[in-house]
Design a protein around this motif. Structure first.
Motif, PDB file in Angstrom:
ATOM      1  N   ILE A 118     -41.112  -0.969  53.126  1.00 27.10           N
ATOM      2  CA  ILE A 118     -41.450  -2.273  53.703  1.00 27.10           C
ATOM      3  C   ILE A 118     -40.195  -2.812  54.363  1.00 27.10           C
ATOM      4  CG2 ILE A 118     -42.301  -4.603  53.275  1.00 27.10           C
ATOM      5  CD1 ILE A 118     -43.609  -3.491  50.693  1.00 27.10           C
ATOM      6  N   ARG A 119     -40.267  -2.944  55.661  1.00 30.87           N
ATOM      7  CA  ARG A 119     -39.114  -3.430  56.423  1.00 30.87           C
ATOM      8  C   ARG A 119     -39.027  -4.951  56.355  1.00 30.87           C
ATOM      9  NH1 ARG A 119     -37.101   0.947  58.898  1.00 30.87           N
ATOM     10  NH2 ARG A 119     -38.532   2.637  59.382  1.00 30.87           N
ATOM     11  N   ASN A 120     -37.798  -5.450  56.292  1.00 29.09           N
ATOM     12  CA  ASN A 120     -37.497  -6.885  56.323  1.00 29.09           C
ATOM     13  C   ASN A 120     -38.234  -7.704  55.267  1.00 29.09           C
ATOM     14  OD1 ASN A 120     -35.598  -6.825  58.498  1.00 29.09           O
ATOM     15  ND2 ASN A 120     -37.330  -6.429  59.862  1.00 29.09           N
ATOM     16  N   VAL A 121     -38.189  -7.242  54.004  1.00 30.85           N
ATOM     17  CA  VAL A 121     -38.737  -8.077  52.932  1.00 30.85           C
ATOM     18  C   VAL A 121     -37.912  -9.356  52.832  1.00 30.85           C
ATOM     19  CG1 VAL A 121     -39.813  -6.248  51.598  1.00 30.85           C
ATOM     20  CG2 VAL A 121     -37.443  -6.848  51.141  1.00 30.85           C
ATOM     21  N   GLU A 122     -36.671  -9.260  53.230  1.00 34.15           N
ATOM     22  CA  GLU A 122     -35.763 -10.387  53.473  1.00 34.15           C
ATOM     23  C   GLU A 122     -34.939  -9.968  54.672  1.00 34.15           C
ATOM     24  OE1 GLU A 122     -33.442 -11.655  50.125  1.00 34.15           O
ATOM     25  OE2 GLU A 122     -35.187 -11.869  48.861  1.00 34.15           O
TER      26      GLU A 122
ATOM     27  N   GLN B  15     -33.054  -6.554  54.828  1.00 31.48           N
ATOM     28  CA  GLN B  15     -33.317  -5.873  53.563  1.00 31.48           C
ATOM     29  C   GLN B  15     -34.666  -5.159  53.645  1.00 31.48           C
ATOM     30  OE1 GLN B  15     -31.326  -5.948  50.562  1.00 31.48           O
ATOM     31  NE2 GLN B  15     -29.819  -6.711  52.010  1.00 31.48           N
ATOM     32  N   ASN B  16     -34.648  -3.853  53.431  1.00 31.63           N
ATOM     33  CA  ASN B  16     -35.873  -3.058  53.403  1.00 31.63           C
ATOM     34  C   ASN B  16     -36.151  -2.626  51.967  1.00 31.63           C
ATOM     35  OD1 ASN B  16     -35.972  -3.197  56.230  1.00 31.63           O
ATOM     36  ND2 ASN B  16     -34.721  -1.363  56.423  1.00 31.63           N
ATOM     37  N   TYR B  17     -37.424  -2.693  51.564  1.00 31.95           N
ATOM     38  CA  TYR B  17     -37.812  -2.243  50.232  1.00 31.95           C
ATOM     39  C   TYR B  17     -38.239  -0.787  50.323  1.00 31.95           C
ATOM     40  CZ  TYR B  17     -40.330  -1.570  45.916  1.00 31.95           C
ATOM     41  OH  TYR B  17     -40.762  -1.071  44.711  1.00 31.95           O
TER      42      TYR B  17
ATOM     43  N   ARG C  53     -33.817  -1.848  47.133  1.00 35.27           N
ATOM     44  CA  ARG C  53     -33.555  -2.302  48.499  1.00 35.27           C
ATOM     45  C   ARG C  53     -32.481  -1.501  49.201  1.00 35.27           C
ATOM     46  NH1 ARG C  53     -34.711  -8.634  48.789  1.00 35.27           N
ATOM     47  NH2 ARG C  53     -36.538  -8.589  47.474  1.00 35.27           N
TER      48      ARG C  53
END
Length: 159
Positions: free
Chosen positions: A69-73, A76-78, A98
């Motif tokens: 999952i890209r750009n969870v923040e 930051q990628n999960y 992350r």
């Protein structure tokens, strides 16, 4: 003198058992890896990185990516993956965490999900750095830090 000799003989008789028990204790160990993109697919996985394993365990390693999952923040990628290690010690570990998109550094945590009974449930701390090989292939190199929780039993010798 006879008492001292008797005690010495008794200690010598028990030494191999004590040494054997110490060898079977749950000691942390490290698996260094250098893995590169290998293939897409193999449901339920998105893609797989594969490469070498070295350090306390030598052989091969596959990182099968299950979730990205890209750009969870921001930046930051999960990432969630299953590591499969084959070699001097075969096991699989499930990790998640992350990846910093700016520094390409990652910290994932998880547990050993398959392997010898004494190793299942061991804590896994995964640190790696993403890089790109000269030929443009995405790669990662880092270390799995494994912390077993149980003492190996004599029956696990055959696992």
């Amino acid at each position: 003198f006879a008492s001292l000799l008797s005690v010495s003989v008794l200690l010598l008789q028990f030494s191999p058992v004590q040494a054997d028990d110490k060898a079977r204790s749950a000691r942390p160990f490290e698996v260094d890896f250098d893995k590169c993109f290998d293939r897409e697919g193999d449901p339920p996985y998105l893609f797989t990185f594969s490469g070498t394993a070295s350090g306390d365990v030598s052989g091969t390693l596959e990182a099968r990516i299950a979730v990205l999952i890209r750009n969870v923040e921001p930046n930051q990628n999960y990432l969630q993956a299953d590591y499969v290690v084959a070699g001097t010690l075969d096991f699989a570990a499930r990790v998640g965490g992350r990846v910093n998109a700016n520094t390409n550094l990652a910290v994932l945590r998880g547990f050993v999900s398959e392997g010898p009974a004494w190793l299942i449930g061991a804590g896994v701390h995964d640190e790696f750095e993403n890089y790109v090989r000269a030929d443009g292939t995405p790669c990662s190199r880092g270390t799995l830090y494994i912390t077993p929780r149980w003492k190996q039993s004599r029956n696990d010798d055959n696992d």
